[in-house]
Design a protein around this motif. Structure first.
Motif, PDB file in Angstrom:
ATOM      1  N   PRO A   1      -0.577   2.851   5.472  1.00 36.02           N
ATOM      2  CA  PRO A   1      -0.193   2.562   4.086  1.00 36.02           C
ATOM      3  C   PRO A   1       1.438   1.445   4.491  1.00 36.02           C
ATOM      4  CG  PRO A   1       0.752   4.888   4.851  1.00 36.02           C
ATOM      5  CD  PRO A   1      -0.075   4.291   5.546  1.00 36.02           C
TER       6      PRO A   1
ATOM      7  N   HIS B   1       1.167  -2.434  -7.118  1.00 33.89           N
ATOM      8  CA  HIS B   1       0.384  -2.282  -5.478  1.00 33.89           C
ATOM      9  C   HIS B   1      -0.399  -0.933  -5.677  1.00 33.89           C
ATOM     10  CE1 HIS B   1       4.981  -2.945  -5.122  1.00 33.89           C
ATOM     11  NE2 HIS B   1       5.093  -2.340  -5.910  1.00 33.89           N
ATOM     12  N   GLU B   2      -0.994  -1.092  -4.523  1.00 34.92           N
ATOM     13  CA  GLU B   2      -2.255  -0.325  -4.019  1.00 34.92           C
ATOM     14  C   GLU B   2      -1.870   0.903  -4.002  1.00 34.92           C
ATOM     15  OE1 GLU B   2      -6.156  -0.409  -1.599  1.00 34.92           O
ATOM     16  OE2 GLU B   2      -4.692  -2.269  -0.730  1.00 34.92           O
TER      17      GLU B   2
ATOM     18  N   ARG C   1       0.747  -1.209   0.176  1.00 32.11           N
ATOM     19  CA  ARG C   1      -0.380  -0.316  -0.112  1.00 32.11           C
ATOM     20  C   ARG C   1       0.787   1.351   0.199  1.00 32.11           C
ATOM     21  NH1 ARG C   1      -5.234  -0.631   2.097  1.00 32.11           N
ATOM     22  NH2 ARG C   1      -5.632   1.400   2.798  1.00 32.11           N
TER      23      ARG C   1
END
Length: 380
Positions: free
Chosen positions: A93, A36-37, A9
């Protein structure tokens, strides 16, 4: 560094919503392609609604954050720090990427207070506090900003710099701890598909695009224009960019005087910039200091000779006499002489400079090369 086995994240924070697309759009899309987010955050400004839609098309949520790009009010900055802490807790994150002063400073402090977040700040320029001069007030501000940078960067995994001067200064001041990796990249890069070469404008048109602040050299540009027009009355000097609340910002009355006197043509805040770049013969940026000036990279990719300063961040973009000229900062007379020199060059020489600019953009500043280096260092 080994590539992580699982997608991360990733949150990226800037101080202007528009910069997330204009300066970091390619990086955001590269992170998405790697699985990836990705989340993007910036203050809710005049462009934010449009930016949110554009980011949404890339499946990247836009998250507004209470953060003033300029200003030195400690109460406002304390609220900004609290807002960033709330944002980090909300997103949770694995990786935080931030760029420009306040997102770097307060993003780093917020991440350290929460823990467990890999922090990668990008020093994209030093701004008002680090520019020479300004008296006691600016010296005091500089001391405070240095202390804040020192605290923020202590929690970084690596710090990205865009030129050797900024990197050397931060290391000499002890703002980057020895255990933290320092990495230099070639600015934010330029998209060579979005900015493709255009034949040179035949008319003697000079162009400067920047925020209208003293430290960008805007007053030197106007004064040099006055001097050049004394010898070459047909020369045209265009100026684009918005007024800025920065303490060193040009005031509206001064801008009106420049326009009313016929020295410059004011274009306002130019978007998109490609047609405006295509309409100039030479690009000019007499800035006192930069990270790596994005407008110059776009001019290089368009195939334009460049006149800029022999100053940090600017000098790397021009090989003097090859793709343009370097002049000393804060010197309108030297700037005017360089403009006159370009006007007196034969067309064949100006064309050669234009091709040299394009070659430099392709070799050094291709955004895909820059982003590949960033992802390599971050292990993403």
């Amino acid at each position: 560094m080994d590539r992580p086995k699982e997608p991360c994240r990733v949150l990226i924070i800037g101080s202007l919503s528009q910069s997330l697309v204009n300066f970091r759009g390619s990086l955001l899309q590269s992170l998405k392609r790697e699985g990836h987010e990705v989340f993007a955050a910036a203050p809710w400004d005049d462009s934010a609604a449009d930016i949110a839609v554009r980011l949404g098309k890339w499946d990247i949520p836009f998250l507004p954050v209470c953060l003033s790009r300029s200003g030195t009010n400690p109460v406002s900055d304390w609220h900004a720090l609290q807002a960033l802490k709330r944002l980090l807790r909300k997103v949770s994150p694995d990786v935080l990427i931030s760029y420009t002063a306040k997102p770097v400073i307060y993003g780093g402090i917020a991440a350290a207070s929460i823990g467990g977040i890999r922090f990668f700040p990008m020093i994209t320029g030093l701004g008002y506090a680090f520019t020479e001069g300004g008296g006691a007030k600016r010296r005091m501000l500089r001391a405070v900003v240095q202390a804040l940078y020192r605290r923020s960067l202590a929690g970084a995994e690596a710090v990205f710099f865009q030129n050797p001067d900024d990197e050397r200064l931060f290391c000499d001041l002890g703002l980057v701890p020895e255990r933290v990796r320092s990495v230099r990249v070639h600015g934010s890069g330029v998209d060579l598909q979005a900015f493709s070469p255009v034949p040179l404008e035949a008319a003697p048109v000079f162009l400067m695009l920047s925020r209208l602040v003293t430290d960008k050299g805007v007053r030197e540009y106007v004064e040099a224009a006055r001097l050049v027009k004394g010898r070459f009355p047909d020369a045209v000097f265009r100026l684009g960019g918005g007024l800025d609340p920065n303490p060193a910002g040009v005031k509206a009355a001064e801008l009106r005087e420049w326009v009313d006197s016929g020295v410059v043509e004011y274009l306002g805040d130019v978007q998109p910039v490609q047609p405006t770049l295509a309409g100039c013969r030479c690009y000019v940026l007499p800035s006192y200091r930069e990270g790596t000036p994005r407008s110059v990279l776009e001019a290089l990719a368009t195939g334009r000779p460049v006149i800029t300063t022999d100053a940090p961040g600017c000098r790397e973009t021009v090989v003097h006499g090859q793709n343009g000229f370097l002049v000393q900062p804060r010197d309108a007379y030297a700037l005017a002489e360089a403009m006159i020199r370009l006007l007196e060059e034969p067309d064949s020489e100006v064309e050669r400079m234009a091709l040299a600019s394009l070659a430099l953009a392709r070799d050094k500043y291709d955004v895909h090369k820059v982003n590949a280096r960033l992802l390599e260092v971050m292990g993403l």
